[in-house]
Structures are given as structure tokens and as C-alpha cells.
Design a protein around this motif. Structure first.
Motif, PDB file in Angstrom:
ATOM      1  N   UNK A 269       3.527  27.182   9.242  1.00  0.00           N
ATOM      2  CA  UNK A 269       3.509  25.725   9.374  1.00  0.00           C
ATOM      3  C   UNK A 269       4.115  25.236  10.687  1.00  0.00           C
ATOM      4  N   UNK A 270       5.151  25.914  11.165  1.00  0.00           N
ATOM      5  CA  UNK A 270       5.773  25.488  12.418  1.00  0.00           C
ATOM      6  C   UNK A 270       4.899  25.703  13.630  1.00  0.00           C
ATOM      7  N   UNK A 271       3.865  26.548  13.475  1.00  0.00           N
ATOM      8  CA  UNK A 271       2.940  26.810  14.577  1.00  0.00           C
ATOM      9  C   UNK A 271       1.728  25.888  14.517  1.00  0.00           C
ATOM     10  N   UNK A 272       1.183  25.681  13.331  1.00  0.00           N
ATOM     11  CA  UNK A 272      -0.088  24.988  13.206  1.00  0.00           C
ATOM     12  C   UNK A 272       0.045  23.474  13.041  1.00  0.00           C
ATOM     13  N   UNK A 273       1.098  23.018  12.382  1.00  0.00           N
ATOM     14  CA  UNK A 273       1.212  21.586  12.154  1.00  0.00           C
ATOM     15  C   UNK A 273       1.466  20.814  13.437  1.00  0.00           C
ATOM     16  N   UNK A 274       2.324  21.280  14.358  1.00  0.00           N
ATOM     17  CA  UNK A 274       2.442  20.566  15.622  1.00  0.00           C
ATOM     18  C   UNK A 274       1.108  20.443  16.358  1.00  0.00           C
ATOM     19  N   UNK A 275       0.272  21.453  16.240  1.00  0.00           N
ATOM     20  CA  UNK A 275      -1.039  21.412  16.881  1.00  0.00           C
ATOM     21  C   UNK A 275      -1.932  20.372  16.209  1.00  0.00           C
ATOM     22  N   UNK A 276      -1.933  20.325  14.901  1.00  0.00           N
ATOM     23  CA  UNK A 276      -2.724  19.320  14.193  1.00  0.00           C
ATOM     24  C   UNK A 276      -2.272  17.909  14.547  1.00  0.00           C
ATOM     25  N   UNK A 277      -0.949  17.707  14.583  1.00  0.00           N
ATOM     26  CA  UNK A 277      -0.428  16.391  14.938  1.00  0.00           C
ATOM     27  C   UNK A 277      -0.788  16.017  16.371  1.00  0.00           C
ATOM     28  N   UNK A 278      -0.708  16.992  17.281  1.00  0.00           N
ATOM     29  CA  UNK A 278      -1.012  16.719  18.687  1.00  0.00           C
ATOM     30  C   UNK A 278      -2.460  16.295  18.874  1.00  0.00           C
ATOM     31  N   UNK A 279      -3.347  16.843  18.049  1.00  0.00           N
ATOM     32  CA  UNK A 279      -4.771  16.590  18.229  1.00  0.00           C
ATOM     33  C   UNK A 279      -5.316  15.505  17.308  1.00  0.00           C
ATOM     34  N   UNK A 280      -4.489  15.029  16.386  1.00  0.00           N
ATOM     35  CA  UNK A 280      -4.981  14.106  15.367  1.00  0.00           C
ATOM     36  C   UNK A 280      -5.688  12.884  15.918  1.00  0.00           C
ATOM     37  N   UNK A 281      -5.043  12.128  16.778  1.00  0.00           N
ATOM     38  CA  UNK A 281      -5.626  10.887  17.299  1.00  0.00           C
ATOM     39  C   UNK A 281      -6.821  11.180  18.190  1.00  0.00           C
ATOM     40  N   UNK A 282      -6.683  12.170  19.077  1.00  0.00           N
ATOM     41  CA  UNK A 282      -7.779  12.514  19.982  1.00  0.00           C
ATOM     42  C   UNK A 282      -9.000  12.975  19.204  1.00  0.00           C
ATOM     43  N   UNK A 283      -8.787  13.733  18.132  1.00  0.00           N
ATOM     44  CA  UNK A 283      -9.910  14.242  17.353  1.00  0.00           C
ATOM     45  C   UNK A 283     -10.681  13.117  16.675  1.00  0.00           C
ATOM     46  N   UNK A 284      -9.981  12.047  16.293  1.00  0.00           N
ATOM     47  CA  UNK A 284     -10.667  10.907  15.679  1.00  0.00           C
ATOM     48  C   UNK A 284     -11.628  10.243  16.651  1.00  0.00           C
ATOM     49  N   UNK A 285     -11.376  10.388  17.940  1.00  0.00           N
ATOM     50  CA  UNK A 285     -12.214   9.763  18.959  1.00  0.00           C
ATOM     51  C   UNK A 285     -13.268  10.715  19.525  1.00  0.00           C
TER      52      UNK A 285
ATOM     53  N   UNK B 261     -11.425  25.607  13.182  1.00  0.00           N
ATOM     54  CA  UNK B 261     -10.442  26.614  13.573  1.00  0.00           C
ATOM     55  C   UNK B 261      -9.203  26.629  12.686  1.00  0.00           C
ATOM     56  N   UNK B 262      -8.781  25.466  12.190  1.00  0.00           N
ATOM     57  CA  UNK B 262      -7.511  25.402  11.476  1.00  0.00           C
ATOM     58  C   UNK B 262      -7.623  25.014  10.004  1.00  0.00           C
ATOM     59  N   UNK B 263      -8.716  24.395   9.614  1.00  0.00           N
ATOM     60  CA  UNK B 263      -8.766  23.818   8.272  1.00  0.00           C
ATOM     61  C   UNK B 263      -9.766  24.536   7.363  1.00  0.00           C
ATOM     62  N   UNK B 264     -11.006  24.651   7.817  1.00  0.00           N
ATOM     63  CA  UNK B 264     -12.043  25.197   6.943  1.00  0.00           C
ATOM     64  C   UNK B 264     -11.796  26.640   6.504  1.00  0.00           C
ATOM     65  N   UNK B 265     -11.292  27.536   7.379  1.00  0.00           N
ATOM     66  CA  UNK B 265     -11.044  28.906   6.892  1.00  0.00           C
ATOM     67  C   UNK B 265     -10.056  28.946   5.732  1.00  0.00           C
ATOM     68  N   UNK B 266      -8.989  28.135   5.822  1.00  0.00           N
ATOM     69  CA  UNK B 266      -8.001  28.104   4.750  1.00  0.00           C
ATOM     70  C   UNK B 266      -8.577  27.468   3.493  1.00  0.00           C
ATOM     71  N   UNK B 267      -9.347  26.387   3.680  1.00  0.00           N
ATOM     72  CA  UNK B 267      -9.967  25.734   2.532  1.00  0.00           C
ATOM     73  C   UNK B 267     -10.875  26.699   1.777  1.00  0.00           C
ATOM     74  N   UNK B 268     -11.696  27.442   2.518  1.00  0.00           N
ATOM     75  CA  UNK B 268     -12.611  28.385   1.887  1.00  0.00           C
ATOM     76  C   UNK B 268     -11.858  29.483   1.140  1.00  0.00           C
ATOM     77  N   UNK B 269     -10.757  29.957   1.708  1.00  0.00           N
ATOM     78  CA  UNK B 269      -9.980  31.016   1.064  1.00  0.00           C
ATOM     79  C   UNK B 269      -9.351  30.525  -0.235  1.00  0.00           C
ATOM     80  N   UNK B 270      -8.796  29.319  -0.214  1.00  0.00           N
ATOM     81  CA  UNK B 270      -8.182  28.764  -1.430  1.00  0.00           C
ATOM     82  C   UNK B 270      -9.239  28.501  -2.490  1.00  0.00           C
ATOM     83  N   UNK B 271     -10.386  27.979  -2.083  1.00  0.00           N
ATOM     84  CA  UNK B 271     -11.472  27.741  -3.041  1.00  0.00           C
ATOM     85  C   UNK B 271     -11.918  29.053  -3.697  1.00  0.00           C
ATOM     86  N   UNK B 272     -11.942  30.138  -2.910  1.00  0.00           N
ATOM     87  CA  UNK B 272     -12.329  31.441  -3.472  1.00  0.00           C
ATOM     88  C   UNK B 272     -11.312  31.910  -4.506  1.00  0.00           C
TER      89      UNK B 272
END
Length: 209
Positions: free
Chosen positions: A105-121, A132-143
Motif C-alpha cells: 500500500x505504501x508503494x501503490x497508493x501514493x501513485x494512485x493519489x498522484x495520478x487521480x486528478x490527471x487521470x480524470x482528464x 496496471x494497478x487496479x484490474x489485475x487485483x480485481x480479477x484475482x479477488x474475483x477469482x
């Protein structure tokens, strides 16, 4: 011709790749490090060039613009937080998933926060962030949840099942905003035991050793 002019030329005339995969990874690592440290607005092609000891024209020739470079970095450094997990039970799988997600979490969450606003645009940036950060984990949990249903641990039509990825990944974003702390391993395991598992009908928390 300036790098800025080069950035707007068609890709087939302006870009000539002479960058090795190893060198590209150096650029990608620098991009993501700067994003975590300073955020998207502070990231510049000049800053990446300085950190990687190259000319900024090299970056412009290869990627054309900052959003394209960030998108390439996200795709090029894709690494799942979740390893292969199959403990034999859904409760065990979710506890191990919580442990693995919390550790990163200490590695990935700062990256998500840094890109959050820019990604919306930027649809391209949003797509890269999700892939890269969301769908692989989502698919694994769904499995994991699907295997639990196939073993008969939860009903196939459990109304709580579809929300498990949202719960686990959503709390990663929510805790830093609400409490100023990352959702680390200890927190996420407690979250799974007291929120996710009861919602799925999987009973009380495991006893503490």
C-alpha cells in the motif's frame, strides 16, 4: 526543431526507437518515483531527463509528451500486488490477499493519489492506471470469490460477493484520506475479518495466536 514541436509530429516521422528495454525501464522507474514523491503536476520531462542523465529530446522523440510517457511507464512496470494465492478456503485466500495488498500500500497508493486528478482528464491515462494497478487485483479477488462459490463456501448468488474487490481496494484509497494512514497488512486483515467475511456469511474472525 524544438522538443515541443517534435511532440506534435506524427509518430511515424518523429520517433526512432534506439532505447533498449533496460534503459526504458530506467525511465519508467524514474517517472513513477517522481510521481510518488511530488505528484503529477511536478513531473516534467526535464526532471525525468535529469534523473536518468539523458537529454530531454530523447524522451520527446520516444514518447512525445508527459501523458504518453506516464502511460508507457504504467504499462511497462505493471506488477501485481497479489501473488498466486490458493489456500483452499475463501477466508484464507482473502486474509492472504489482505496481507499482500497491505504490504504494497505504501508503494501503490501514493501513485494512485498522484495520478487521480490527471487521470480524470485523460482517458488514456485512466485506462493505463486501471490496467496496471487496479484490474489485475480485481480479477484475482474475483477469482478467489468464484472458487469459494464453486466449493460451496458461499452461495453462488451471494449478494455480497460482487462487492469484495471494491471493499478491499476501496479501503486502500479511503483510509489515507480519512485517517492519514495507509491501510497496512494489520489493518486490512482486521478489515477482512470484521467486514468482508461476515458480509459473505463466513463467520467470526480467526483466533489470535
Amino acid at each position: 526543431m524544438s522538443p515541443q514541436d517534435t511532440a506534435h509530429e506524427p509518430a511515424h516521422t518523429s520517433r526512432r526507437s534506439k532505447i533498449t528495454p533496460e534503459r526504458a525501464q530506467e525511465f519508467y522507474t524514474a517517472v513513477l518515483d517522481i510521481l510518488r514523491e511530488s505528484g503529477y503536476e511536478a513531473l516534467t520531462m526535464e526532471g525525468v531527463a535529469a534523473r536518468t542523465r539523458c537529454g530531454k529530446s530523447t524522451l520527446y522523440r520516444q514518447w512525445g509528451s508527459k501523458p504518453e510517457l506516464v502511460t508507457a511507464a504504467l504499462h511497462g512496470t505493471r506488477s501485481a500486488m497479489l501473488p498466486h494465492i490458493d489456500t483452499g478456503t475463501l477466508a484464507g485466500d482473502l486474509r492472504e490477499a489482505a496481507r499482500a495488498i497491505g504490504a504494497g500500500s505504501g508503494r501503490d497508493i501514493p501513485l494512485m493519489h498522484a495520478l487521480g486528478h490527471a487521470a480524470l482528464q485523460s482517458p488514456e491515462l485512466m485506462c493505463a492506471l486501471r490496467e496496471s494497478l487496479i484490474l489485475p487485483e480485481t480479477a484475482t479477488i474475483e477469482a478467489m470469490v468464484r472458487r469459494g462459490a464453486e466449493r460451496g463456501e458461499i452461495p453462488a448468488d451471494s449478494p455480497a460477493a460482487e462487492f469484495v474487490p471494491v471493499q478491499l481496494l476501496g479501503v486502500l484509497r479511503a483510509r489515507p484520506l480519512l485517517e492519514g494512514k495507509y491501510a497496512d497488512e494489520t489493518y486490512l486483515i482486521r478489515f477482512v475479518e470484521h467486514t468482508v467475511l461476515p458480509a459473505l456469511g463466513l463467520g467470526a474472525p480467526a483466533p489470535r495466536s
